[in-house]
Design a protein around this motif. Structure first.
Motif, PDB file in Angstrom:
ATOM      1  N   VAL A 153       0.851  -1.197   0.000  1.00 55.57           N
ATOM      2  CA  VAL A 153       0.000   0.000   0.000  1.00 55.57           C
ATOM      3  C   VAL A 153       0.890   1.252   0.000  1.00 55.57           C
ATOM      4  O   VAL A 153       0.637   2.211  -0.744  1.00 55.57           O
ATOM      5  N   ALA A 154       1.964   1.216   0.791  1.00 54.63           N
ATOM      6  CA  ALA A 154       2.875   2.378   0.831  1.00 54.63           C
ATOM      7  C   ALA A 154       3.497   2.599  -0.550  1.00 54.63           C
ATOM      8  O   ALA A 154       3.666   3.746  -0.995  1.00 54.63           O
ATOM      9  N   GLU A 157       0.885   4.158  -2.859  1.00 54.76           N
ATOM     10  CA  GLU A 157       0.675   5.539  -2.432  1.00 54.76           C
ATOM     11  C   GLU A 157       1.793   6.443  -2.972  1.00 54.76           C
ATOM     12  O   GLU A 157       1.551   7.512  -3.513  1.00 54.76           O
ATOM     13  N   ARG A 158       3.008   5.952  -2.840  1.00 51.73           N
ATOM     14  CA  ARG A 158       4.201   6.688  -3.290  1.00 51.73           C
ATOM     15  C   ARG A 158       4.179   6.882  -4.804  1.00 51.73           C
ATOM     16  O   ARG A 158       4.437   7.963  -5.310  1.00 51.73           O
ATOM     17  N   ARG A 161       1.259   9.277  -6.018  1.00 52.91           N
ATOM     18  CA  ARG A 161       1.116  10.603  -5.376  1.00 52.91           C
ATOM     19  C   ARG A 161       1.009  11.707  -6.439  1.00 52.91           C
ATOM     20  O   ARG A 161       1.835  11.778  -7.359  1.00 52.91           O
ATOM     21  N   TRP A 198      -7.487   0.973   0.404  1.00 52.59           N
ATOM     22  CA  TRP A 198      -6.782   2.237   0.180  1.00 52.59           C
ATOM     23  C   TRP A 198      -7.369   2.960  -1.030  1.00 52.59           C
ATOM     24  O   TRP A 198      -7.660   4.160  -0.977  1.00 52.59           O
ATOM     25  N   LEU A 199      -7.573   2.203  -2.124  1.00 48.81           N
ATOM     26  CA  LEU A 199      -8.110   2.819  -3.351  1.00 48.81           C
ATOM     27  C   LEU A 199      -9.495   3.410  -3.113  1.00 48.81           C
ATOM     28  O   LEU A 199      -9.829   4.466  -3.667  1.00 48.81           O
ATOM     29  N   ASP A 201     -10.527   4.944  -0.759  1.00 47.88           N
ATOM     30  CA  ASP A 201     -10.407   6.275  -0.129  1.00 47.88           C
ATOM     31  C   ASP A 201      -9.769   7.290  -1.073  1.00 47.88           C
ATOM     32  O   ASP A 201      -9.347   8.360  -0.634  1.00 47.88           O
ATOM     33  N   GLN A 202      -9.587   6.914  -2.322  1.00 47.79           N
ATOM     34  CA  GLN A 202      -8.896   7.807  -3.274  1.00 47.79           C
ATOM     35  C   GLN A 202      -9.856   8.159  -4.411  1.00 47.79           C
ATOM     36  O   GLN A 202      -9.840   7.512  -5.463  1.00 47.79           O
ATOM     37  N   HIS A 205      -8.922   8.201  -8.058  1.00 42.53           N
ATOM     38  CA  HIS A 205      -8.656   6.957  -8.813  1.00 42.53           C
ATOM     39  C   HIS A 205      -9.921   6.112  -8.939  1.00 42.53           C
ATOM     40  O   HIS A 205      -9.848   4.879  -8.990  1.00 42.53           O
TER      41      HIS A 205
END
Ligand SMILES: O=C[C@H](O)COP(=O)(O)O
Length: 259
Positions: A153-154, A157-158, A161, A198-199, A201-202, A205
């Motif tokens: 996930v990190a 995210e990176r 960004r 994670w996605l 919450d984005q 995307h």
């Protein structure tokens, strides 16, 4: 009111550098014929995309796209045009019918020295050219599912960004690529679930998917029971019968009975 149909299961195939030119086109004809007749594809339960080598993209487009199979490149230049010998830019890929561009595969990272900066720039190039990036993420060494989820996930995210657009996140634990077996269902479920959360919450995307790659083949979709939005197939798709076996695993709505 009946529930809306679930989104199609996404099945991608990268041919890497395994096949010759005519071999690729013959394989593509067999996959096109499969897509034309298999109820999982014709009902919309599954969507296929194929990433052949650059020289075969143009003839493969003519074979695959009439059957709704998405075409994509295995790589994309960070720049769109100019003095970049040997590179292929997004505008050309889009022009010849590509809809996807793979970025960040472990083989390109390991053998061609691509790091996060290049992978993020290639992802941006794909999005800028209206190509869906098939962004490969995944840990290098085998560890616990929880550690892998956190790390992956990190990484996503990176790499994403500051970018906006629909992506396909291909979770490929590097240790499972080219292996006899994929990662365990528990491992894949944990990591794909974390990527999905994670996605979700984005909003930038929206419409993105999470698929699993790394020695994926028949039987895996069933074991995953919906934990991933699809699969990214490598060697086990060389025989189209295996693609058919994967499609057979998808639930296909029964035809409406005629009174
Ligand atoms: O691009 C596909 C993946 O790297 C998986 O390849 P593989 O199924 O041959 O391990």
């Amino acid at each position: 009111m009946s529930d809306p149909a679930p989104p199609p299961v996404l099945l991608g195939v990268s041919l890497k550098m395994y096949f010759g030119h005519h071999e690729t086109l013959n394989w593509a004809r067999r996959v096109a014929a499969l897509a034309d007749r298999h109820p999982a594809v014709t009902s919309g339960a599954a969507r296929l995309f194929v990433l052949p080598a650059f020289p075969t993209l143009v003839p493969a487009a003519g074979i695959l796209t009439p059957y709704g199979i998405g075409l994509g490149a295995q790589d994309i230049a960070t720049e769109d045009t100019g003095p970049y010998t040997g590179e292929v830019g997004g505008p050309v890929l889009r022009e010849i019918g590509c809809r996807y561009a793979e970025v960040g595969h472990a083989e390109r990272r390991r053998m061609y020295g691509e790091g996060d900066t290049v992978v993020a720039a290639k992802t941006a190039a794909a999005l800028r050219n209206r190509l869906t990036p098939v962004l490969c993420v995944g840990e290098r060494d085998r560890g616990t599912p929880g550690e892998a989820a956190e790390r992956t996930v990190a990484e996503a995210e990176r790499l994403l960004r500051g970018l906006e657009g629909t992506v396909v996140l291909a979770y490929e634990p590097q240790w499972a690529i080219g292996a006899p077996e994929p990662a365990s269902a528990e491992h894949i479920t944990t990591v794909c679930g974390a990527l999905r959360a994670w996605l979700d919450d984005q909003p930038q995307h929206t419409g993105s998917s999470v698929i699993y790659g790394g020695s994926a083949g028949p039987g895996l979709l069933t074991r995953l029971a919906g934990a991933a939005d699809g699969l990214f197939l490598g060697r086990f798709a060389h025989d189209p019968a295996n693609i058919e076996a994967v499609l057979d695993e998808l639930h296909v709505p029964a035809p409406t009975a005629v009174a």
